[in-house]
Design an enzyme around this catalytic site. Sequence first.
Site, PDB file in Angstrom:
ATOM      1  N   THR A  61       0.910  -1.011   0.040  1.00 25.48           N
ATOM      2  CA  THR A  61      -0.045  -0.002   0.055  1.00 25.48           C
ATOM      3  C   THR A  61       0.814   1.191   0.208  1.00 25.48           C
ATOM      4  O   THR A  61       0.209   2.402  -0.623  1.00 25.48           O
ATOM      5  CB  THR A  61      -1.047  -0.208   1.351  1.00 25.48           C
ATOM      6  OG1 THR A  61      -0.311  -0.179   2.387  1.00 25.48           O
ATOM      7  CG2 THR A  61      -2.162  -0.991   0.921  1.00 25.48           C
ATOM      8  N   GLY A  95     -14.208   7.621 -31.696  1.00 26.43           N
ATOM      9  CA  GLY A  95     -14.410   7.699 -33.298  1.00 26.43           C
ATOM     10  C   GLY A  95     -15.865   8.010 -33.319  1.00 26.43           C
ATOM     11  O   GLY A  95     -16.339   8.105 -34.792  1.00 26.43           O
ATOM     12  N   ALA A 181       2.126   3.827  -8.594  1.00 26.70           N
ATOM     13  CA  ALA A 181       3.288   2.749  -8.986  1.00 26.70           C
ATOM     14  C   ALA A 181       2.956   1.515  -8.652  1.00 26.70           C
ATOM     15  O   ALA A 181       3.764   0.591  -9.242  1.00 26.70           O
ATOM     16  CB  ALA A 181       4.446   3.605  -7.861  1.00 26.70           C
ATOM     17  N   ARG A 191       3.527  -7.379 -18.622  1.00 23.89           N
ATOM     18  CA  ARG A 191       3.871  -6.955 -19.790  1.00 23.89           C
ATOM     19  C   ARG A 191       4.941  -6.667 -20.476  1.00 23.89           C
ATOM     20  O   ARG A 191       5.329  -6.049 -21.489  1.00 23.89           O
ATOM     21  CB  ARG A 191       2.889  -5.711 -20.256  1.00 23.89           C
ATOM     22  CG  ARG A 191       1.532  -5.963 -19.833  1.00 23.89           C
ATOM     23  CD  ARG A 191       0.756  -6.883 -20.733  1.00 23.89           C
ATOM     24  NE  ARG A 191      -0.687  -7.084 -20.519  1.00 23.89           N
ATOM     25  CZ  ARG A 191      -1.430  -7.753 -21.025  1.00 23.89           C
ATOM     26  NH1 ARG A 191      -1.213  -8.712 -21.984  1.00 23.89           N
ATOM     27  NH2 ARG A 191      -2.844  -8.038 -20.783  1.00 23.89           N
TER      28      ARG A 191
END
Length: 237
Positions: A61, A95, A181, A191
């Site tokens: 935290t 769009g 963070a 990723r």
Amino acid sequence: MEICFRSGVTVELVKHAASDADVIWAARVSTKGESSLADVEADPERSRGLINFLMRDRHGTPFEHSTLTFYVRAPIFVFREFMRHRTFSYNEESGRYRELEPEFYVPAPERKLVQVGKPGRYDFVEGTPEQHALVTEATKEAYRQAYGAYRRMLDAGIAREVARTVLPVGLYSSMYATCNARALMNFLSLRTRREDAAFPSFPQREIEMVAERMEREWAAVMPLTHAAFEANRRVAP
């Protein structure tokens, strides 16, 4: 409007309220109470060990008391993966309300094309020159046809929200993505592909390109936190 083909992504840290000191005062309130406010301007270097302890023992935290807002321009298929991360806040161009620019993604020559192995443990290897030529030719032709259909509908007075249905996910879009963070570390752990990571991940290369640029920006503003993340084998606290 002339169609633009590109193979890169754009990532900019447009604003932030994030520093290593944010981690320190947030953590110390548990033992110092309101006097921890004196640590808001603390020298983080003197508390490097505290940051490492929090990261190592997964006291997460204190890493949430920061905000980072990124501008990202990337293909739509990247955003669809990105938005699986629900700890970010997103606003993307629409769009429905603006005419979409004809900017489309074509894999760069160094982009690996051939998948080998099993799902969850597969890898990619280099394609042949013929395969790269096929990808380039086929994607560009598909984009030209799709954007031509889009333009014809707009010119005929069709609503933008209807005309856009023919556009592919290789179209570039733009968004702002805001996180703390801790959320960013979770995103980066999934990723980016690192051989020394505690939990190996196998991301699609295009979202990894975005993640790599986000990580560089974050490391510049929270260097001790980033170093602790690396030292603890990229496990989000």
